[in-house]
Design an enzyme around this catalytic site. Structure first.
Site, PDB file in Angstrom:
ATOM      1  N   LYS A   7      -2.553   5.753  -4.219  1.00 35.78           N
ATOM      2  CA  LYS A   7      -3.661   6.676  -3.952  1.00 35.78           C
ATOM      3  C   LYS A   7      -3.372   8.029  -4.584  1.00 35.78           C
ATOM      4  O   LYS A   7      -2.252   8.543  -4.477  1.00 35.78           O
ATOM      5  CB  LYS A   7      -3.844   6.883  -2.437  1.00 35.78           C
ATOM      6  CG  LYS A   7      -3.867   5.606  -1.634  1.00 35.78           C
ATOM      7  CD  LYS A   7      -4.125   5.853  -0.162  1.00 35.78           C
ATOM      8  CE  LYS A   7      -3.760   4.629   0.661  1.00 35.78           C
ATOM      9  NZ  LYS A   7      -2.326   4.504   0.944  1.00 35.78           N
ATOM     10  N   HIS A  63      -7.462   9.457  -2.209  1.00 31.67           N
ATOM     11  CA  HIS A  63      -6.925   9.405  -0.845  1.00 31.67           C
ATOM     12  C   HIS A  63      -7.874  10.024   0.186  1.00 31.67           C
ATOM     13  O   HIS A  63      -8.013   9.522   1.295  1.00 31.67           O
ATOM     14  CB  HIS A  63      -5.566  10.125  -0.820  1.00 31.67           C
ATOM     15  CG  HIS A  63      -4.636   9.657   0.236  1.00 31.67           C
ATOM     16  ND1 HIS A  63      -3.279   9.577   0.043  1.00 31.67           N
ATOM     17  CD2 HIS A  63      -4.837   9.242   1.504  1.00 31.67           C
ATOM     18  CE1 HIS A  63      -2.704   9.146   1.157  1.00 31.67           C
ATOM     19  NE2 HIS A  63      -3.621   8.928   2.042  1.00 31.67           N
ATOM     20  N   ASP A  80       0.848  -1.193   0.000  1.00 26.13           N
ATOM     21  CA  ASP A  80       0.000   0.000   0.000  1.00 26.13           C
ATOM     22  C   ASP A  80       0.884   1.244   0.000  1.00 26.13           C
ATOM     23  O   ASP A  80       1.589   1.514   0.969  1.00 26.13           O
ATOM     24  CB  ASP A  80      -0.892   0.008   1.259  1.00 26.13           C
ATOM     25  CG  ASP A  80      -1.821   1.224   1.292  1.00 26.13           C
ATOM     26  OD1 ASP A  80      -2.899   1.139   0.692  1.00 26.13           O
ATOM     27  OD2 ASP A  80      -1.442   2.249   1.892  1.00 26.13           O
ATOM     28  N   TYR A 140       2.980   9.787  -0.115  1.00 23.71           N
ATOM     29  CA  TYR A 140       4.029   9.183   0.720  1.00 23.71           C
ATOM     30  C   TYR A 140       5.432   9.436   0.160  1.00 23.71           C
ATOM     31  O   TYR A 140       6.425   9.172   0.835  1.00 23.71           O
ATOM     32  CB  TYR A 140       3.823   7.671   0.889  1.00 23.71           C
ATOM     33  CG  TYR A 140       2.505   7.247   1.508  1.00 23.71           C
ATOM     34  CD1 TYR A 140       1.645   8.187   2.086  1.00 23.71           C
ATOM     35  CD2 TYR A 140       2.114   5.920   1.528  1.00 23.71           C
ATOM     36  CE1 TYR A 140       0.430   7.793   2.640  1.00 23.71           C
ATOM     37  CE2 TYR A 140       0.906   5.521   2.090  1.00 23.71           C
ATOM     38  CZ  TYR A 140       0.067   6.463   2.631  1.00 23.71           C
ATOM     39  OH  TYR A 140      -1.138   6.072   3.175  1.00 23.71           O
TER      40      TYR A 140
HETATM   41  N1  LIG Z   1      -5.608   6.242   3.593  1.00 24.25           N
HETATM   42  C1  LIG Z   1      -5.093   6.983   4.537  1.00 24.25           C
HETATM   43  O1  LIG Z   1      -5.437   8.160   4.704  1.00 24.25           O
HETATM   44  C2  LIG Z   1      -4.065   6.390   5.443  1.00 24.25           C
HETATM   45  C3  LIG Z   1      -3.746   7.039   6.647  1.00 24.25           C
HETATM   46  C4  LIG Z   1      -2.800   6.423   7.498  1.00 24.25           C
HETATM   47  C5  LIG Z   1      -2.231   5.212   7.115  1.00 24.25           C
HETATM   48  N2  LIG Z   1      -2.542   4.621   5.919  1.00 24.25           N
HETATM   49  C6  LIG Z   1      -1.910   3.343   5.492  1.00 24.25           C
HETATM   50  O2  LIG Z   1      -1.989   2.403   6.567  1.00 24.25           O
HETATM   51  C7  LIG Z   1      -0.681   1.966   6.904  1.00 24.25           C
HETATM   52  C8  LIG Z   1      -0.579   1.609   8.366  1.00 24.25           C
HETATM   53  O3  LIG Z   1      -0.949   2.681   9.210  1.00 24.25           O
HETATM   54  P1  LIG Z   1       0.127   3.531  10.048  1.00 24.25           P
HETATM   55  O4  LIG Z   1       1.384   3.586   9.286  1.00 24.25           O
HETATM   56  O5  LIG Z   1      -0.562   4.800  10.406  1.00 24.25           O
HETATM   57  O6  LIG Z   1       0.312   2.760  11.417  1.00 24.25           O
HETATM   58  P2  LIG Z   1       0.285   1.251  11.990  1.00 24.25           P
HETATM   59  O7  LIG Z   1       0.538   0.257  10.951  1.00 24.25           O
HETATM   60  O8  LIG Z   1      -0.966   1.114  12.819  1.00 24.25           O
HETATM   61  O9  LIG Z   1       1.512   1.317  13.025  1.00 24.25           O
HETATM   62  C9  LIG Z   1       2.834   1.525  12.605  1.00 24.25           C
HETATM   63  C10 LIG Z   1       3.711   1.643  13.830  1.00 24.25           C
HETATM   64  O10 LIG Z   1       3.707   0.413  14.577  1.00 24.25           O
HETATM   65  C11 LIG Z   1       5.041  -0.058  14.753  1.00 24.25           C
HETATM   66  N3  LIG Z   1       5.016  -1.521  14.611  1.00 24.25           N
HETATM   67  C12 LIG Z   1       4.603  -2.219  13.527  1.00 24.25           C
HETATM   68  N4  LIG Z   1       4.669  -3.540  13.756  1.00 24.25           N
HETATM   69  C13 LIG Z   1       5.145  -3.687  15.005  1.00 24.25           C
HETATM   70  C14 LIG Z   1       5.446  -4.815  15.798  1.00 24.25           C
HETATM   71  N5  LIG Z   1       5.223  -6.060  15.352  1.00 24.25           N
HETATM   72  N6  LIG Z   1       5.941  -4.605  17.065  1.00 24.25           N
HETATM   73  C15 LIG Z   1       6.120  -3.344  17.545  1.00 24.25           C
HETATM   74  N7  LIG Z   1       5.856  -2.228  16.830  1.00 24.25           N
HETATM   75  C16 LIG Z   1       5.370  -2.400  15.571  1.00 24.25           C
HETATM   76  C17 LIG Z   1       5.864   0.596  13.655  1.00 24.25           C
HETATM   77  O11 LIG Z   1       7.193   0.801  14.075  1.00 24.25           O
HETATM   78  P3  LIG Z   1       8.446  -0.057  13.464  1.00 24.25           P
HETATM   79  O12 LIG Z   1       8.729   0.531  12.121  1.00 24.25           O
HETATM   80  O13 LIG Z   1       9.494   0.196  14.489  1.00 24.25           O
HETATM   81  O14 LIG Z   1       8.013  -1.497  13.402  1.00 24.25           O
HETATM   82  C18 LIG Z   1       5.163   1.935  13.505  1.00 24.25           C
HETATM   83  O15 LIG Z   1       5.640   2.864  14.465  1.00 24.25           O
HETATM   84  C19 LIG Z   1       0.194   3.168   6.473  1.00 24.25           C
HETATM   85  O16 LIG Z   1       1.561   2.836   6.431  1.00 24.25           O
HETATM   86  C20 LIG Z   1      -0.433   3.519   5.154  1.00 24.25           C
HETATM   87  O17 LIG Z   1      -0.009   2.607   4.151  1.00 24.25           O
HETATM   88  C21 LIG Z   1      -3.466   5.185   5.099  1.00 24.25           C
END
Ligand SMILES: NC(=O)c1ccc[n+]([C@@H]2O[C@H](COP(=O)([O-])OP(=O)(O)OC[C@H]3O[C@@H](n4cnc5c(N)ncnc54)[C@H](OP(=O)(O)O)[C@@H]3O)[C@@H](O)[C@H]2O)c1
Length: 270
Positions: A72, A105, A42, A47
């Site tokens: 997106k 997006h 994704d 990004y």
């Molecule tokens: N459409 C939208 O508007 C939108 C908005 C936000 C996000 N997104 C998408 O959704 C994806 C995920 O959301 P997000 O990036 O906000 O946050 P997330 O996936 O909920 O959390 C990411 C965080 O969790 C940590 N983490 C991940 N796996 C872990 C594990 N097994 N143990 C401990 N820590 C862990 C990561 O750090 P480490 O790197 O240290 O593992 C990072 O700090 C985004 O990357 C993006 O692709 C879309």
């Protein structure tokens, strides 16, 4: 891997998020993810990592058709010509001739929805993407958009602290996927006492419990992000246990309704 079938699209239920990963860190993480078995990536124009994602994919040796790639369109590109030109630029950066899923997006209140949805349909007609969808659309707006384009998903913030009952109802009724972003609440689930207690007898962490809870719901896809191979591996290790009905119910009642992502340009939420 488990898949979600959504109006002709077959989406791996667990994908890799890439927000905030750039350059070498992004390429290394995507390389590790593909090596571990991830088959769903994704990314987004916003990004600024499409070139890194594309480079890692090209160098992985994994067949292009085996990987489900989402990008997106930024909401400021919601006018027809802007949207189509921006998708061409995305594909050049990704070094792909098409993506699997193209999302708007965020909704853009200044551009008529029918113009943006028609442009998404044109992107399909031109072969730039196999499927289209939206992101951050509340349920009423999603219903309107569904009249205009064969959307396969709404990608929304969804984790144990934020429920999405209204959007989920529309998605289920229309056979769409609901793609959960920030599925591990940006790391907050790991220290949660309830999630840890549920995970302990299964030998799983709070993060694995949260991801399992998501993908055990019909039509839900989760896209956790990590920069670290061992975290990517742990996030994928959720297909060998099951939460029972009582555990699913408990997780379904943790919601505080507080959003992690709520920028100025966000619509009025459900
Ligand atoms: N459409 C939208 O508007 C939108 C908005 C936000 C996000 N997104 C998408 O959704 C994806 C995920 O959301 P997000 O990036 O906000 O946050 P997330 O996936 O909920 O959390 C990411 C965080 O969790 C940590 N983490 C991940 N796996 C872990 C594990 N097994 N143990 C401990 N820590 C862990 C990561 O750090 P480490 O790197 O240290 O593992 C990072 O700090 C985004 O990357 C993006 O692709 C879309």
């Amino acid at each position: 891997m488990q898949y979600v079938e959504a109006r002709g699209a077959r989406i791996p239920a667990l994908g890799m998020g890439t927000w905030q990963l750039k350059g070498t860190a992004c390429r290394d993480a995507v390389t590790a993810a593909l090596d571990l078995g991830y088959r769903h990536l994704d990314t987004a124009q916003a990004y600024e990592n499409e070139a890194d994602v594309g480079a890692a994919l090209a160098e992985s040796g994994v067949a292009r058709d085996d990987v489900f790639v989402t990008t997106k369109v930024w909401y400021e590109q919601a006018r027809r010509d802007d949207l189509l030109q921006s998708v061409d630029a995305s594909l050049r950066r990704l070094k792909l001739d098409h993506v699997d899923l193209l999302l708007l997006h965020w909704p853009n209140a200044d551009v008529p929805l029918d113009e943006t949805m028609a442009a998404l349909n044109t992107a399909v007609d031109r072969g730039l993407t196999r499927f289209v969808g939206v992101s951050n659309f509340p349920s009423g707006m999603l219903r309107n958009a569904l009249e205009l384009a064969p959307l396969v998903c709404d990608q929304v913030e969804y984790h144990p602290y934020l429920h999405q009952d209204e959007v989920a109802t529309v998605c289920r009724a229309r056979g769409m996927a609901m793609v959960a972003y920030s599925p591990i609440a940006q790391g907050r689930v790991f220290d949660d006492a309830t999630l840890r207690a549920i995970g302990a007898p299964h030998g799983k962490s709070g993060g694995q419990v949260a991801l399992r809870w998501l993908i055990q719901q019909s039509g839900v896809v989760a896209i956790p992000r990590s920069s670290k191979r061992e975290h990517l591996k742990a996030n994928l290790d959720i297909f060998d246990f099951e939460l029972d009905a009582a555990e699913m119910r408990t997780l379904g009642h943790l919601g505080e309704g507080r959003r992690l992502i709520d920028p100025d340009w966000a619509p009025e939420w459900d």
